[in-house]
Enzyme design. Sequence first.
Site, mmCIF file in Angstrom:
data_model
loop_
_atom_site.group_PDB
_atom_site.id
_atom_site.type_symbol
_atom_site.label_atom_id
_atom_site.label_comp_id
_atom_site.label_asym_id
_atom_site.label_seq_id
_atom_site.Cartn_x
_atom_site.Cartn_y
_atom_site.Cartn_z
ATOM 1 N N ASP A 95 -1.587 47.748 -22.944
ATOM 2 C CA ASP A 95 -1.871 47.266 -21.599
ATOM 3 C C ASP A 95 -1.025 46.058 -21.216
ATOM 4 O O ASP A 95 -0.659 45.894 -20.068
ATOM 5 C CB ASP A 95 -3.356 46.878 -21.489
ATOM 6 C CG ASP A 95 -4.149 47.965 -20.802
ATOM 7 O OD1 ASP A 95 -3.559 49.018 -20.491
ATOM 8 O OD2 ASP A 95 -5.353 47.770 -20.579
ATOM 9 N N HIS A 137 -7.737 38.349 -15.627
ATOM 10 C CA HIS A 137 -8.299 38.827 -16.901
ATOM 11 C C HIS A 137 -7.869 37.989 -18.108
ATOM 12 O O HIS A 137 -8.512 38.059 -19.145
ATOM 13 C CB HIS A 137 -7.891 40.265 -17.170
ATOM 14 C CG HIS A 137 -8.466 41.247 -16.202
ATOM 15 N ND1 HIS A 137 -9.819 41.348 -15.966
ATOM 16 C CD2 HIS A 137 -7.874 42.162 -15.404
ATOM 17 C CE1 HIS A 137 -10.023 42.304 -15.058
ATOM 18 N NE2 HIS A 137 -8.864 42.804 -14.700
ATOM 19 N N GLY A 145 -5.772 43.159 -19.844
ATOM 20 C CA GLY A 145 -5.661 43.855 -18.560
ATOM 21 C C GLY A 145 -4.476 43.450 -17.704
ATOM 22 O O GLY A 145 -4.662 43.084 -16.547
ATOM 23 N N ASP A 172 -11.226 41.647 -6.318
ATOM 24 C CA ASP A 172 -10.511 42.670 -7.080
ATOM 25 C C ASP A 172 -11.538 43.715 -7.520
ATOM 26 O O ASP A 172 -12.708 43.396 -7.701
ATOM 27 C CB ASP A 172 -9.897 41.975 -8.299
ATOM 28 C CG ASP A 172 -8.862 42.813 -9.025
ATOM 29 O OD1 ASP A 172 -7.679 42.512 -8.889
ATOM 30 O OD2 ASP A 172 -9.250 43.751 -9.737
ATOM 31 N N HIS A 174 -11.737 45.004 -10.286
ATOM 32 C CA HIS A 174 -12.135 44.699 -11.661
ATOM 33 C C HIS A 174 -12.870 43.359 -11.715
ATOM 34 O O HIS A 174 -12.600 42.468 -10.906
ATOM 35 C CB HIS A 174 -10.906 44.632 -12.562
ATOM 36 C CG HIS A 174 -10.159 45.927 -12.643
ATOM 37 N ND1 HIS A 174 -9.023 46.173 -11.911
ATOM 38 C CD2 HIS A 174 -10.401 47.056 -13.341
ATOM 39 C CE1 HIS A 174 -8.590 47.392 -12.160
ATOM 40 N NE2 HIS A 174 -9.407 47.964 -13.026
ATOM 41 N N ASP A 261 -6.613 46.207 -5.484
ATOM 42 C CA ASP A 261 -7.008 47.490 -6.073
ATOM 43 C C ASP A 261 -8.407 47.906 -5.636
ATOM 44 O O ASP A 261 -8.885 48.967 -6.015
ATOM 45 C CB ASP A 261 -6.898 47.467 -7.603
ATOM 46 C CG ASP A 261 -7.470 46.209 -8.206
ATOM 47 O OD1 ASP A 261 -8.055 45.406 -7.462
ATOM 48 O OD2 ASP A 261 -7.334 46.019 -9.427
ATOM 49 N N TYR A 300 -2.367 48.644 -7.384
ATOM 50 C CA TYR A 300 -1.474 49.498 -8.142
ATOM 51 C C TYR A 300 -0.891 50.629 -7.318
ATOM 52 O O TYR A 300 -0.294 51.545 -7.849
ATOM 53 C CB TYR A 300 -2.198 50.004 -9.396
ATOM 54 C CG TYR A 300 -2.747 48.831 -10.173
ATOM 55 C CD1 TYR A 300 -1.897 48.041 -10.924
ATOM 56 C CD2 TYR A 300 -4.080 48.449 -10.077
ATOM 57 C CE1 TYR A 300 -2.355 46.919 -11.582
ATOM 58 C CE2 TYR A 300 -4.558 47.338 -10.738
ATOM 59 C CZ TYR A 300 -3.684 46.578 -11.480
ATOM 60 O OH TYR A 300 -4.154 45.464 -12.120
#
Lengths: 429, 618
Positions: A95, A137, A145, A172, A174, A261, A300
Amino acid sequence: MRSKDRIAYFYDGDVGSVYFGAKHPMKPHRLCMTHHLVLSYDLHKKMEIYRPHKAYPVELAQFHSADYVEFLNRITPDTQHLFLNELTKYNLGEDCPVFDNLFEFCQIYAGGTIDAARRLNNQLCDIAINWAGGLHHAKKCEASGFCYINDLVLGILELLKYHARVLYIDIDVHHGDGVEEAFYFTDRVMTVSFHKYGDSFFPGTGDAKEIGEREGKFYAINVPLKDGIDDSSFTRLFKTIISKVVETYQPGAIVLQCGADSLAGDRLGCFNLSIDGHAECVSFVKRFNLPLLVTGGGGYTKENVARCWTVETGVLLDTELPNEIPQNDYIKYFAPEFSLKVPNGPIENLNSKSYLSTIKMQVLENLRCIQHAPSVQMQEVPPDFYIPEFDEDEQNPDERIDQHTQDKHIQRDDEYYDGDNDNDQMNIS
Amino acid sequence: MEEWPTFSNGSSLDCLGGVETVGAFPGNVCCPGKDHVDNGADHGKLKQKYLFYQLFPAYLKDSCSMDGVRPLPVLVDGQQLDLYKLFSLVKERGGYARVSKKGLWGSVTKELGLNPVVCWSVKLVFDKYLNDFERWLKKTFEEKNLKNGNHGCDWGLKLLPLDIEKEFRALLCSNLKDKDDDRLVKSKSIKKKKNADLVNHKNGNNLLDTNDQNNKSKDVQRIEGDNDEKSANGIKGNPATLGAEGAEKEFNPRKRKRDVLFGMLNWMKHIAKHPLDPLTQPIPKPSKWKEYNGQDFFGQFLRAREALSLRQHEEPNSGSSSLQKQKMHPAMYEDHVAFGRPATGKLRCSERLPSFVKSRSCSCCNPCSPNGNRLAGSHNMEAEKCPPEKTTETLDVSTTKTIAEPSGDESLEKQVSVGPRFQAEVPEWTGVVSESDSKWLGTQVWTLKNDTEHATETDIGKGRQEKCSCEFHGSVECVRLHIAENRMKLKLELGSEFYRWGFDRMGEEVSLQWTTEEEKRFKDIMKSNIPSKNKYFWNNPSKYFPKKTRRNLVSYYFNVFLIQLRTYQNRVSPKSVDSDDDEVEFGSFSDGFGMEAVKGPDDDFLECSLNKQCTDFE
């Protein structure tokens, strides 16, 4: 009428030229596209643009462990096979691959966020934008991440030099785990993250039950959401929670991570927000008129990232952008509509009304604990008490809080804190 | 049984041993351990190799029928990989989990004679082929034992001499031992959570004293013992107890989509599909479940279930009643025995969970951590406030949760890591502004024009012009002209900053610095349908383009190649373009549809993007 906000926008031409590797979803080139689109819309005519300094390792080590920073600085794709143990230790590879100019890339985006925070601190601007930042992250001692250096934490630490309390908001898709974790024990930073949670979605943290610990208890807020949340439910929830948070917490500055994202059609995301919905959150936060640091984050599907952050730059500049994208070198990326707004897909919203209201109640319930807690806490930590006055002194009162919020604030001071305040002062004198 | 003491904590091993004693090979069956393998030296290795290559095709045949085809030979970095060698190298180093944990893949790769750069591929190969194989092997042995040594089963084993089989088992055992070590770590860390009663009960009895328990079940209650062994084996394969900590690095921190979910889903799917697996062993009646508690792994399952139901109902004190209320699928206990399950799926989910074990044990092993791990810390704090029984209950829930989660639809719960290695140092607010370095505020490269120019705000942020003076509005020439115009305008406005921001390196203009031949070569590489080659290219681009820097290549890739591809896509399938998804993008190059779609205009690919057909700008 409030277009007088001074905006500082950070960009470095080198930041978009790194490459994470084939098939890696993170493409820094999106930053070039964003910048290009921002300039295509002539938005540079309304703001100041800065080239950030490249953050020094010692600056990065204000949060990260020195050994980790040192390792990032040293490692190159050619030498990485010699350090397999370290790679594992620092969670590099897969990653978070090691690529050419990795450290310089980190220095630039982290430098941008740090500079942005400093400009805010010195009141050289009201809003600072660093789309290259927002890598939420990254952990103290390891990458995670797609994030290596947690520029947000560094920026917040910088803001904490001038502000008693900083609010961090993360939209985000995430969970903003790195930032939450960094400030898990402190009440000087409140982290609020709206994210997808469940189904082993990365990073796996971010349950509503995570609320912080020790002094930081109740100062971490998580809003776990399910797939397909749409504009109306998201913005309603966002506004309810954030207005309550700001009212309760009275932050001196806000850091907003605008990971793109969470938009519909993102390669890794699973929400169904349109750019308008996303930007509405930005606009809402802007209306608090607090020093605001805006960063990028995930995202992304490059062209949507560029669209989104361009629109949000416009929002921060109080400029509404026409839908037709001006002719530019990257116009072909924006086919077939060549427009800013992309429709959100027909994705089912798995967040039922009852689910959302449960989450909301839970969050508001936790917030209430903060309102009551200070009576205990304020006595123990007197400095916390002086901050509001201090902040007001420090800042231009015209700019800081709109009258409505200010009234509330004053009223609350009278109601709850006056007695304690007296006690405190007596104790000290 | 001379090796027992070494394995005294190893329940699964014990079980295996126990089974053996009961089963077909009385006597010299206990695991000879690693030493034996090492001493066996060349001869043993040859035999093993022979055996391996006999067994492996059998395994492939078996697994292919349910799992899709796994191609052979395995190529890594363009070379054929000796699977046996890989298998034995990893086993020598203590198994997959340990190799991953200690980061030994590099040395494994080196010893295989490969470039250490491809160590992740090697790991993946092991994961895909051999982990599953190992499991299959174990399963096959067990099944054979169950059938009381019936060598007639069609698993390709009947040809095997007993001693070779034994050696092979030795290989497996050395691995098992590791797993048990890991489990020990886990039980230790769990203990640290002051989880006195329940967890000790559970782990103590199940993990540490299985020896006794096994003997007991063996001697006293045959049927129960059989069952016991079943569930024990089930547990062995169970996500929660399989101690593959290395897996954290493998699965947990993955942000990309990939098949994070599929493993879990496959596992669930199988259970749903094969509820009445003929190999399912009888399970004690629900009324007996309560007394079954804590005696073996079946009990552990019950606990897991209990934890789940507790969590669902959020009433921590009704444990036993909810136990009886809830029904559990019989297949839950038999998953290890069940055939036809995609074992990779299980592997996936089995390896994800133990990461919690790792993070916990790590933070509490960390000597400089005053907080211990989070669970310990937080629950201690809670313990001060809550009545004691309640604390134990919550603790139990939280520890068993990790075991229970994978069987539910719920996501895995990860805790926030706590300790000096995780939190930022936030100074207390003193009310005094600390020095903020005012030296580094960024370099201003663009200033606001003065207010008079602000008046012309109508110009700012205008979009694409609807009308222009071009002869054919919207034609390629028109579009090109306006792009160039805008570029010129920007260049004049920005001055030197135009270059510093890299605007000179934006857009298809980049291709001017490339020769036609270079462009063609680049395209060929990108289109080559071997994904690894593509990756390999980026690992070492100078091999193909000695004169280009990596930066040039990246710039070309995004500014020319992708845009051309996008232009092409815009025409072919304008409504469903996703130029950002290079997995699909390159995937479509490689799979049938994409290949054909692109193959046609392959030769004039470049022309395509530049010819006059781009009329779809409206």
